[in-house]
Scaffold this active site. Structure first.
Site, PDB file in Angstrom:
ATOM      1  N   GLY A 108       0.821  -1.192   0.000  1.00  0.00           N
ATOM      2  CA  GLY A 108       0.000   0.000   0.000  1.00  0.00           C
ATOM      3  C   GLY A 108       0.862   1.251   0.000  1.00  0.00           C
ATOM      4  O   GLY A 108       2.019   1.226   0.398  1.00  0.00           O
ATOM      5  N   SER A 109       0.283   2.363  -0.417  1.00  0.00           N
ATOM      6  CA  SER A 109       0.992   3.644  -0.360  1.00  0.00           C
ATOM      7  C   SER A 109       0.868   4.241   1.042  1.00  0.00           C
ATOM      8  O   SER A 109       0.165   3.707   1.900  1.00  0.00           O
ATOM      9  CB  SER A 109       0.419   4.603  -1.397  1.00  0.00           C
ATOM     10  OG  SER A 109       0.672   4.110  -2.697  1.00  0.00           O
ATOM     11  N   GLY A 110       1.554   5.346   1.262  1.00  0.00           N
ATOM     12  CA  GLY A 110       1.505   6.011   2.564  1.00  0.00           C
ATOM     13  C   GLY A 110       2.652   5.631   3.475  1.00  0.00           C
ATOM     14  O   GLY A 110       2.735   6.096   4.610  1.00  0.00           O
ATOM     15  N   HIS A 111       3.537   4.744   2.973  1.00  0.00           N
ATOM     16  CA  HIS A 111       4.689   4.304   3.762  1.00  0.00           C
ATOM     17  C   HIS A 111       5.992   4.875   3.217  1.00  0.00           C
ATOM     18  O   HIS A 111       7.063   4.395   3.557  1.00  0.00           O
ATOM     19  CB  HIS A 111       4.787   2.778   3.748  1.00  0.00           C
ATOM     20  CG  HIS A 111       3.591   2.079   4.292  1.00  0.00           C
ATOM     21  ND1 HIS A 111       3.206   2.214   5.603  1.00  0.00           N
ATOM     22  CD2 HIS A 111       2.695   1.239   3.712  1.00  0.00           C
ATOM     23  CE1 HIS A 111       2.114   1.476   5.806  1.00  0.00           C
ATOM     24  NE2 HIS A 111       1.779   0.881   4.678  1.00  0.00           N
ATOM     25  N   HIS A 168      -0.214   0.339  10.083  1.00  0.00           N
ATOM     26  CA  HIS A 168      -1.453   0.987   9.674  1.00  0.00           C
ATOM     27  C   HIS A 168      -2.275   1.314  10.905  1.00  0.00           C
ATOM     28  O   HIS A 168      -3.477   1.488  10.830  1.00  0.00           O
ATOM     29  CB  HIS A 168      -2.266   0.074   8.759  1.00  0.00           C
ATOM     30  CG  HIS A 168      -1.434  -0.558   7.700  1.00  0.00           C
ATOM     31  ND1 HIS A 168      -0.829  -1.774   7.876  1.00  0.00           N
ATOM     32  CD2 HIS A 168      -1.081  -0.112   6.478  1.00  0.00           C
ATOM     33  CE1 HIS A 168      -0.150  -2.059   6.771  1.00  0.00           C
ATOM     34  NE2 HIS A 168      -0.277  -1.081   5.923  1.00  0.00           N
ATOM     35  N   ASP A 212      -2.060  -8.434   0.508  1.00  0.00           N
ATOM     36  CA  ASP A 212      -0.853  -8.705  -0.272  1.00  0.00           C
ATOM     37  C   ASP A 212      -0.710 -10.198  -0.537  1.00  0.00           C
ATOM     38  O   ASP A 212      -0.371 -10.608  -1.645  1.00  0.00           O
ATOM     39  CB  ASP A 212       0.374  -8.164   0.473  1.00  0.00           C
ATOM     40  CG  ASP A 212       0.356  -6.644   0.589  1.00  0.00           C
ATOM     41  OD1 ASP A 212       0.110  -5.977  -0.430  1.00  0.00           O
ATOM     42  OD2 ASP A 212       0.562  -6.129   1.700  1.00  0.00           O
TER      43      ASP A 212
END
Ligand code: ADP
Ligand code: ADP
Ligand code: MG
Ligand code: MG
Ligand code: MG
Ligand code: MG
Lengths: 332, 215, 332, 215
Positions: free
Chosen positions: C54-57, C219, C110
């Site tokens: 996922g993005s945001g990392h 998260h 994932d």
């Protein structure tokens, strides 16, 4: 306030100890616990490059000590100028016999302490010359440029000065290049949320939720306008509207761009902003030859971003491209 | 009641300054928090406490004690307070050189020297909402009272009142220098932190001298 | 929520465009807008290294694409697995004819998407083998290691796998080294404040002011304990208490350390924490041979920190030291 | 009233699914926000909207429409919903192969296939507080009603009620998989987001089929 520290009055001491343990190849201690130097400093026959400033802006200032960058740094309390003694000891740590260039930002405390320290150094026959960064466009009008604050443009000034010293230039040449660098540099910040000095325990300014402060300073100094948060594209346009006409930056200019987060803004958002910045800069016929995006000059856990642009001539271009190795900036 | 005190025996005045700043740490920070960055008490208390540790026992004569305070502020404190108060106290100490007694003449000169020192290093003007707005009217009031023939103790009393009035007058001022100046009109309506600490310092000196004179 | 984006539903698209404009020397586009690759990928006769998440990392995951690191990356929505198609296209972008190692983190989405993508790839005769990172100690008990999440340890796994592939190893050798890397790695996070997905507009979990959550996930997955914020030294000790006995790490071990901020924690505070970590690690007789401190694996604007430790043998040591050049990690 | 519908002419059912998910975007995210990460409605709406753009005009037959939805979710959506609902819809489509009419027999098989597909890819169990807790009782209730000789339309009605009961039963469950599982006991007391979207899907299918049969 949910933060990581022991005694908040000694957070700077604790962090400096951590930096020294983590980077023995890049940073060395001096007799003054508020002064760090490159392990190789003082380097004989090289002009020494020094800066200093308050803590809480990491990786600035100590993160830019390194080969091709700063020789020594004076470290202040959070958001507070280092003492005159710290500046003075940094001068000594950096002096390889050809004098010291002190390249720092335009803040009252720093001005006073550098002035005192340089006086003191002169008494021992150590020549210190200074360049004061004043790249922050919204902090004063164009006619009053000497009142403008120094912000992230300082990093580019250090890079230029450091590379010039590495080339073997003398003190006046280093000073001239650093001055040219900052004269060709303009910055603007947008603040999205406040920050808290651990020893204070609460934010020392406030940005209404859903609002942004255009032209905010690195310590939360008020900007020129508070308005509802705009989409990223409009933020980018607003920033460019402030800085492009000020120099001015024009068609066919070669430029260096530095987009720095203020600490707590997710890095992906800097790239969202850059997407638009790049579009406009290209459309205006400018060419971006050096680009830095990341948390280069922060303000604790403030949310927001600063944009810095430098117009390049061949000298500035060459000096920005020169190798450097520091915690915050590496060029190979 | 005496009309002067022994300079050699009055280093304790500096201890009293250190104590009053430490006691008012939170209050000074709170005032600075309104239009500055909220650290004035922290800064002052840190610098003065450091100086306290360097005074040693027995307490040195007043000029030496003032110089230790000044050097500590200049060398170790940093920020704006280091150089500003550092210069203020060393300028005061300079006026004591060659003197044995601290009387109204000498004290008046100390205030003048302090004012000049702060102005030289800080390049601010009276009315800019800084510690000058305490120091300057206090110095003027002292001069006037002294010139009009009042006794030293009474002049100190007059100065203390003027310092307080000067401090309070900063409420209506718009800051022209320092962090608060960025606020423009928004800086009006609250005390200036430096003017407040300066008032504490002047009043503590006045009280200490008066006590030593038996007033 | 004071953040920088245009349409929050397209923040990932906007950021990816910005990344591509900013780093044309490191990142190249593919036909799939959710897949990026090294410009040199696919590199003939080199095992391809792929991850995704996922993005945001950021800088994870796309920031670790580069020479000596990842060949291609699949990019998901914020905090959400990339699609099977994105993984599949990343495999193709990375495949130089010797198969692809997909080194990713243990999250339900994932796992499912990689499984589907690998099945799909197998249909075209492309061999994909996987290593699933599960370094997050508090996320499940030691007996249940296969349920543990993957966190910042993934970065060290990518570094090892990437360097091994660069050495010319075959797919099984790369997989074996990456598996060894993650088996020797343990992590733990401490959360200090929550984060907000722009499209959601409010935090999806909550940490009481003055409290910290030990063992929190990337998260905001709940940790093992919520307690009043401790001084940095005690935080460090608590983290070490969880991970040292789990492997265990012991006297005379050579180790690699990664201290990553979760996004909004001032970098100086990571060094305050490290000051104590280094003290204990040294006192326990371990030797730190590789150290990374900074925002390496973030969670938007969460405050907090993760500690990752890897026990080294000579192979892992060699592979961590090998050259690499990516946005997030560079070794010369 | 008919007892089956034409598979070829019922691709519109997928349009209705897309609409209902889009309408409930905020609600589904809100439910997910309580114990998950608050994006279920965003995810679902994004995936279904994308599929809507790919359906084209005229709307293709039901199996093709379901496969377009499935492929879009699997290929473009990602997350957990991509594979889980992707498999659910392709498994349903598989059961329509070679059929012309969608009747009670076929629909029962579709529900079974959906259940198996989701279980295969997600490896969760009934009772884990997931969409299975809607799908499984709905399928069972449909089977029982169908076996007991009720008409297709009535069986759909029974299934809709069972889906709702299944959805509501997740309130008392502790999540065993997905993000919410990290909360343990704290995950009890609220609806599961996936169970809620699954209920919307099954009820929309039921309503659409019934309308087409003239029920
Ligand atoms: N140039 C100056 N001359 C005199 N006083 C000044 C000047 N600049 C700032 N001050 C005083 O400093 C005070 C703030 O001190 P402090 O909070 O300790 O430092 P900082 O502003 O660096 O946080 C102000 O209230 C003002 O009285
Ligand atoms: N393994 C699984 N099997 C079936 N359903 C699952 C599984 N994992 C999660 N779910 C469902 O997914 C829902 C959450 O979906 P969503 O919020 O879109 O994804 P994410 O959890 O990645 O944010 C849960 O409410 C649950 O019903
Ligand atoms: Mg300050
Ligand atoms: Mg202050
Ligand atoms: Mg999610
Ligand atoms: Mg969710």
């Amino acid at each position: 306030m949910n933060r990581i520290f022991n005694n908040p009055d000694f957070i700077v001491e604790d962090a400096v100890r951590g930096y020294l343990k983590a980077h023995p190849d890049i940073l060395a201690a001096t007799d003054n616990p508020r002064v760090l130097r490159r392990p190789a400093a003082p380097q004989k026959d090289k002009v020494g490059i020094v800066t200093g400033g308050g803590s809480g802006h990491e990786p600035a200032f100590l993160g830019y000590v390194g080969n091709g960058m700063l020789d020594a740094v004076a470290i202040g309390e959070i958001f507070s100028s280092p003492s005159a003694k710290a500046f003075h000891d940094a001068f000594i740590a950096a002096d390889g016999g050809r004098g010291v260039a002190c390249l720092y930002g335009n803040y009252a405390g720093d001005n006073m302490n550098v002035k005192l320290a340089a006086k003191q150094a002169a008494k021992h026959g150590l020549t210190v010359k200074t360049v004061v960064a004043n790249d922050d466009v919204p902090s004063a009008s164009k006619d009053d440029r000497s009142k403008r604050r120094g912000v992230a443009g300082e990093i580019l000034m250090w890079k230029v000065g450091g590379a010039r010293a590495e080339e073997g230039a003398d003190l006046d040449e280093v000073i001239a290049s650093a001055q040219k660098a900052i004269d060709a540099t303009r910055s603007i910040g947008i603040g999205l949320s406040a920050c808290t000095i651990p020893a204070v325990g609460k934010p020392n300014f406030h940005i209404e939720d859903g609002h942004m402060e255009v032209g905010i300073g690195h310590h939360g100094e008020p900007g020129v306008a508070v308005m509802p948060v705009k989409p990223a594209r409009e933020m980018a346009d607003l920033m460019l509207d402030h800085i492009l006409p000020d120099l001015p930056f024009e068609k066919d200019d070669d430029v260096a761009i530095l987009v720095s987060g203020l600490g707590a803004t997710p890095v992906m958002e800097l790239y969202v902003l850059y997407d638009r910045l790049a579009e406009v800069i290209e459309a205006r016929g400018m060419k971006t030859r050096h680009l830095f995006i990341g948390n280069y000059f922060t303000s604790l856990e403030m949310q927001g971003v600063t944009l810095t642009m430098m117009r390049l001539d061949s000298e500035l271009d060459r000096l920005l491209a020169a190798p450097a190795h520091s915690i915050g900036l590496t060029r190979v | 009641m005496l009309s002067s005190i022994s300079i050699k025996d009055s280093g304790g005045l500096v201890v009293e300054l250190i104590d009053v700043i430490r006691e008012n740490r939170a209050w000074l920070s709170k005032i600075d928090g309104a239009i500055g960055d909220g650290d004035h008490g922290i800064n002052m208390s840190k610098g003065f406490t450091l100086a306290g540790g360097k005074l040693g026992e027995p307490i040195p004569p007043l000029p030496d004690a003032l110089n230790i305070l000044s050097e500590t502020l200049i060398e170790d404190l940093g920020g704006s307070m280091g150089p500003l108060y550092g210069y203020l106290f060393s300028s005061m100490a300079d006026e004591l050189e060659g003197q044995e007694k601290l009387d109204g003449d000498v004290f008046g000169k100390m205030l003048h020297a302090a004012l000049e020192g702060v102005q030289e290093i800080g390049s601010a003007n009276v009315g800019d909402k800084t510690l000058l707005d305490t120091l300057s009217p206090a110095s003027e009031a002292f001069d006037e009272a002294w010139r009009s023939g009042k006794g030293f103790a009474e002049c100190l009393e007059v100065m203390s009142l003027a310092a307080e009035k000067g401090r309070d007058a900063t409420i209506d001022m718009v800051a022209k220098v320092g962090r608060a100046s960025r606020l423009g009109e928004r800086s009006r309506g609250v005390l200036d932190a430096g003017a407040t600490s300066c008032c504490l310092i002047l009043q503590t000196l006045a009280k200490g001298i008066r006590q030593r004179m038996g007033a």
